[in-house]
Design an enzyme around this catalytic site. Structure first.
Site, PDB file in Angstrom:
ATOM      1  CB  SER A 264      39.936  41.740  52.275  1.00 14.13           C
ATOM      2  OG  SER A 264      40.938  41.569  52.407  1.00 14.13           O
TER       3      SER A 264
ATOM      4  CD1 TRP B  62      41.823  47.342  47.593  1.00 13.70           C
ATOM      5  CD2 TRP B  62      43.373  45.773  47.593  1.00 13.70           C
ATOM      6  NE1 TRP B  62      43.091  48.063  47.767  1.00 13.70           N
ATOM      7  CE2 TRP B  62      43.718  46.922  48.014  1.00 13.70           C
ATOM      8  CE3 TRP B  62      44.252  44.708  48.546  1.00 13.70           C
ATOM      9  CZ2 TRP B  62      45.270  47.077  49.019  1.00 13.70           C
ATOM     10  CZ3 TRP B  62      45.305  44.920  48.765  1.00 13.70           C
ATOM     11  CH2 TRP B  62      46.179  45.916  49.245  1.00 13.70           C
ATOM     12  CG  HIS B  63      43.913  40.858  48.040  1.00  7.82           C
ATOM     13  ND1 HIS B  63      43.738  40.825  49.408  1.00  7.82           N
ATOM     14  CD2 HIS B  63      45.384  41.297  48.657  1.00  7.82           C
ATOM     15  CE1 HIS B  63      43.579  41.140  49.952  1.00  7.82           C
ATOM     16  NE2 HIS B  63      45.176  41.488  50.224  1.00  7.82           N
ATOM     17  N   GLY B  64      42.330  41.171  44.029  1.00 12.76           N
ATOM     18  CA  GLY B  64      42.456  40.201  42.402  1.00 12.76           C
ATOM     19  C   GLY B  64      40.998  40.100  41.888  1.00 12.76           C
TER      20      GLY B  64
ATOM     21  CG  PHE C  77      47.926  40.961  45.215  1.00  9.10           C
ATOM     22  CD1 PHE C  77      47.191  40.648  44.146  1.00  9.10           C
ATOM     23  CD2 PHE C  77      48.896  41.407  46.333  1.00  9.10           C
ATOM     24  CE1 PHE C  77      47.361  39.684  44.486  1.00  9.10           C
ATOM     25  CE2 PHE C  77      48.714  40.434  46.549  1.00  9.10           C
ATOM     26  CZ  PHE C  77      48.504  39.032  45.843  1.00  9.10           C
TER      27      PHE C  77
END
Length: 441
Positions: free
Chosen positions: A304, A307-309, A441
């Site tokens: 997770s 996934w954001h960065g 994102f």
């Protein structure tokens, strides 16, 4: 053309008028073709090459889904779905993670969201939960403009059947959708954008501020990112409802959660459920040995973060949530524990520091100063009057959120007064037309 722009409102009104003219069972194909063209046009105005990414995601998953459905050899089906997943995430890896080495690349808005949404189509066909659909249905599912830029990440099995039938476009849906849209717009332009002014000013030069000021900035950023992201989600919910589509409610008052587990059942629900269904359960879920379950939970939270960065700060952010989740499971902490609810909010707020500040060292310095230099009155930044207005609106927002959370029934006059207050506030106290935080994102 952002949701919080006059151009989008004009676009939406024009589209609704056209859709109401062709909303019948005989014209479903024409209506969906119009929605598809509108969705591609909506995305193209951000950048002309962006629709090519939609075409790619559609082709990969439509062809992959067909091949998977036609194949009866389980081993070959597994190879096909693996190849489909790999090809689908290829652009995401290129634009999101390669810029660490090639800074000239930038992330196309919405790529993370519609890539994961497209994958639900081919994976669900592999799992026997879905049958192949027409090219038009797949293309519209991938590109559906209310979910395109920042979700919610819909499942094909939930969204496509609605698109295949006559949409229940009615006056009631228009009114309710409009109310959702206004509330989301209020959260974005009156709460989030005003909070951003303070947070950006403080985090711009954190070394010049006391621990108390940095602590206030951290708390306000928690509400900024919530109002910004949930504001978009609520507007998307409203646009969908005006079109006769029921989208996933992406937020359910997460800051009233009393455990991390409950927080993640209330925050970015579509992404949490995506990782649960397509990653966590695929790894065995909780039907494995304890050490393996711990590993599964940790992998989900770390993914997770990734996934954001592509920075280590996002990995740390995911790791903090994994530690808190596993700790409360070990201590058998249940929902409804008020003292722990405060700990949850503090933990989530401190984790957001790594979310906001891309460098781990800088984020650690901010947290260190919060705990080692907590004395003194927090700075009001450049304008104490503006700050008081912002805090006043935040207080009103929290009262309304609490009323929604407790499911209090509002009389008609109260809702009317509230709507007038929201409209006036948007007109008088909007501070910017900035893009949404989660677009990065």
């Amino acid at each position: 053309m952002l949701f919080n722009s006059p151009e989008f409102v004009a676009f939406l009104i024009g589209l609704l008028l056209l859709l109401y003219c062709c909303n019948s069972n005989k014209l479903v194909v024409s209506r969906n073709a119009l929605l598809l063209v509108s969705s591609y046009g909506f995305y193209a105005q951000l950048h002309l090459y962006y629709p090519l990414l939609l075409v790619y995601a559609t082709l990969v998953n439509a062809v992959g889904g067909k091949l998977i459905a036609c194949n009866r050899n389980e081993k070959q089906r597994f190879y096909l779905v693996t190849a489909t997943v790999a090809l689908s995430i290829l652009p995401l890896c290129l634009f999101k993670y390669l810029p660490v080495y090639v800074p000239s690349l930038w992330l196309p808005v919405g790529l993370s969201f519609f890539t994961f949404q497209a994958l639900t189509y081919s994976i669900d066909i592999y799992r026997g939960k879905l049958n192949p659909m027409t090219w038009l249905d797949v293309a519209l599912f991938v590109a559906f403009f209310p979910t395109l830029l920042s979700g919610p990440i819909e499942r094909a099995r939930n969204l496509v059947p609605q698109l295949q039938s006559k949409l229940p476009m009615s006056w009631d849906n228009l009114v309710l959708g409009g109310q959702y849209f206004l509330w989301g717009l209020f959260k974005k332009v009156v709460i989030a954008d005003r909070l951003a002014q303070y947070v950006d000013q403080i985090y711009g030069v954190p070394n010049l501020h006391s621990g108390s000021t940095l602590a206030l900035a951290a708390v306000l950023y928690s509400f900024q990112i919530y109002c910004d992201f949930s504001g978009y989600a609520t507007m998307a919910l409203g646009v969908g409802r005006m079109l006769g589509i029921r989208l996933t409610d992406n937020f359910r008052y997460p800051y009233f959660a009393s455990t991390i587990k409950e927080f993640w059942r209330r925050w970015h629900i579509s992404l949490t459920s995506w990782f649960t269904e397509y990653v966590y359960i695929s790894m065995g879920g909780n039907r494995v040995a304890v050490w393996r379950w711990v590993l599964n939970i940790s992998i989900v939270f770390l993914l997770s973060g990734v996934w954001h960065g592509a920075t280590w700060a996002f990995v740390v952010w995911g790791g903090i949530h994994a530690v808190l989740y596993l700790a409360e499971h070990t201590l058998r902490i249940k929902s409804g524990n008020l003292p722990y609810a405060i700990i949850v909010f503090v933990g989530v707020t401190l984790a957001w520091v790594f979310f906001r500040i891309p460098h781990i060292g800088d984020a650690c310095k901010v947290i260190g100063r919060i705990f080692t230099q907590p004395w003194g009155m927090p700075s009001m930044a450049s304008s104490a009057f503006s700050m008081l207005i912002t805090l006043g609106y935040l207080f009103v927002f929290l009262i309304v959120e609490w009323a929604f959370y407790r499911k209090w029934r509002m009389p008609v006059w109260c809702r009317f007064v509230g709507s007038v207050f929201i409209v006036l506030s948007i007109g008088l106290f909007t501070v910017s037309k900035s893009q949404f935080v989660y677009f990065q994102f």
